[in-house]
Write a protein that holds these residues in place. Sequence first.
Motif, PDB file in Angstrom:
ATOM      1  N   ASP A   1      43.777   4.908  20.610  1.00 43.70           N
ATOM      2  CA  ASP A   1      42.389   5.780  20.345  1.00 43.70           C
ATOM      3  C   ASP A   1      41.869   5.364  18.500  1.00 43.70           C
TER       4      ASP A   1
ATOM      5  N   LEU B   1      38.785  13.101  21.955  1.00 43.49           N
ATOM      6  CA  LEU B   1      39.768  12.855  23.242  1.00 43.49           C
ATOM      7  C   LEU B   1      39.319  12.877  24.879  1.00 43.49           C
TER       8      LEU B   1
ATOM      9  N   GLN C   1      38.911   8.852  25.470  1.00 46.98           N
ATOM     10  CA  GLN C   1      39.653   7.963  25.619  1.00 46.98           C
ATOM     11  C   GLN C   1      40.493   7.715  26.281  1.00 46.98           C
TER      12      GLN C   1
ATOM     13  N   VAL D   1      48.158   6.028  20.339  1.00 47.31           N
ATOM     14  CA  VAL D   1      48.533   7.150  19.430  1.00 47.31           C
ATOM     15  C   VAL D   1      47.586   6.974  17.819  1.00 47.31           C
TER      16      VAL D   1
ATOM     17  N   THR E   1      46.933   8.703  14.753  1.00 44.42           N
ATOM     18  CA  THR E   1      46.824   9.143  13.814  1.00 44.42           C
ATOM     19  C   THR E   1      47.596   8.902  12.904  1.00 44.42           C
TER      20      THR E   1
ATOM     21  N   SER F   1      46.803  16.652  15.549  1.00 42.25           N
ATOM     22  CA  SER F   1      46.157  16.796  16.763  1.00 42.25           C
ATOM     23  C   SER F   1      46.901  15.748  17.849  1.00 42.25           C
ATOM     24  N   THR F   2      47.641  15.162  17.163  1.00 38.58           N
ATOM     25  CA  THR F   2      48.839  13.731  17.374  1.00 38.58           C
ATOM     26  C   THR F   2      49.553  14.425  19.186  1.00 38.58           C
TER      27      THR F   2
ATOM     28  N   ARG G   1      46.331  14.958  21.270  1.00 43.43           N
ATOM     29  CA  ARG G   1      45.988  13.685  21.879  1.00 43.43           C
ATOM     30  C   ARG G   1      47.097  13.474  23.509  1.00 43.43           C
TER      31      ARG G   1
ATOM     32  N   ARG H   1      46.306  15.518  26.282  1.00 41.37           N
ATOM     33  CA  ARG H   1      45.368  15.075  27.538  1.00 41.37           C
ATOM     34  C   ARG H   1      45.456  12.903  27.887  1.00 41.37           C
ATOM     35  N   TYR H   2      45.808  12.590  27.033  1.00 44.50           N
ATOM     36  CA  TYR H   2      46.621  10.786  28.031  1.00 44.50           C
ATOM     37  C   TYR H   2      47.216  11.140  28.552  1.00 44.50           C
TER      38      TYR H   2
END
Length: 274
Positions: free
Chosen positions: A111, A121, A124, A144, A146, A155-156, A159, A162-163
């Motif tokens: 990402d 988010l 990706q 990720v 980050t 946000s790690t 993210r 969400r993935y």
Amino acid sequence: MTKSEIFRELHYGPEPLILSNAWDFGSAALLAAAGFPAVGTTSLGIAAAAGLTDGIGATAAETRTLARQLARLSIPVTVDIEAGFHTDPAEIAAFVAELAEFGTAGVNVEDGRTGTSLATLEQQADIITAIKKRTPDIFVNARVDTYWLNLDLDSTTSRAGRYVTAGADGVFIPGVSDITEIARYVQAVPVPLNVLYSTGGPTISELAAVGVRRISTGSLLYRRALGAAVAAALAVRTGQDVIGEMPSYSEIQSSISNPVPDAVARRHIAEHIQ
């Protein structure tokens, strides 16, 4: 079992999958011969070998060519596709589908964007969903970035989550090296967690103890190979002995013309799954 199925199983064996990253057919064949049950590619190695810069989406053709070559191997191969070499999720999914037709077992998709920013988010997630919809069997490792880019560390977890919801089969967080933080991500992410091996960082046994399921070497092997090559050249020039182990000409020739046989590959794979 297909290569994709085998590759998936390797993430759930008794020990973490140590994924060595190759940059050409020769390096991949020698790693297979050394007993690794799967190999990945390193985007830095692919880019540098072609005289291109890594991480800017410039190596789609080279990545495609190498993926086709690596299909000759009896072990599963996962391919680093950077951010997908396109901005359109459908185009990225089509590229991955082409790799899958060659026999590629998995892909790593990041990402990070050109080393300076992160995709949103939703951007990706749309890419991951498109890939899995087009090629559901391929193992998608969602990277990720980050920590890698030192951007928005908070946000790690969101993210990664969400993935996974979008269809990712694994999550890769390169750059994280604190064992307590790694353990926290193992608990927070409901799919196999992949970290990047770092000299001076947590040991393999420490990573295994907290539940890491995949440990990648990234560009380490390629950079070490370049360092060894330059050191050997300097030793020759200055009249010193060339030290360190290296495969013979005939061993390399044999690995290229006769990659690890299926029976041997199956034995290596079984040792890591059981």
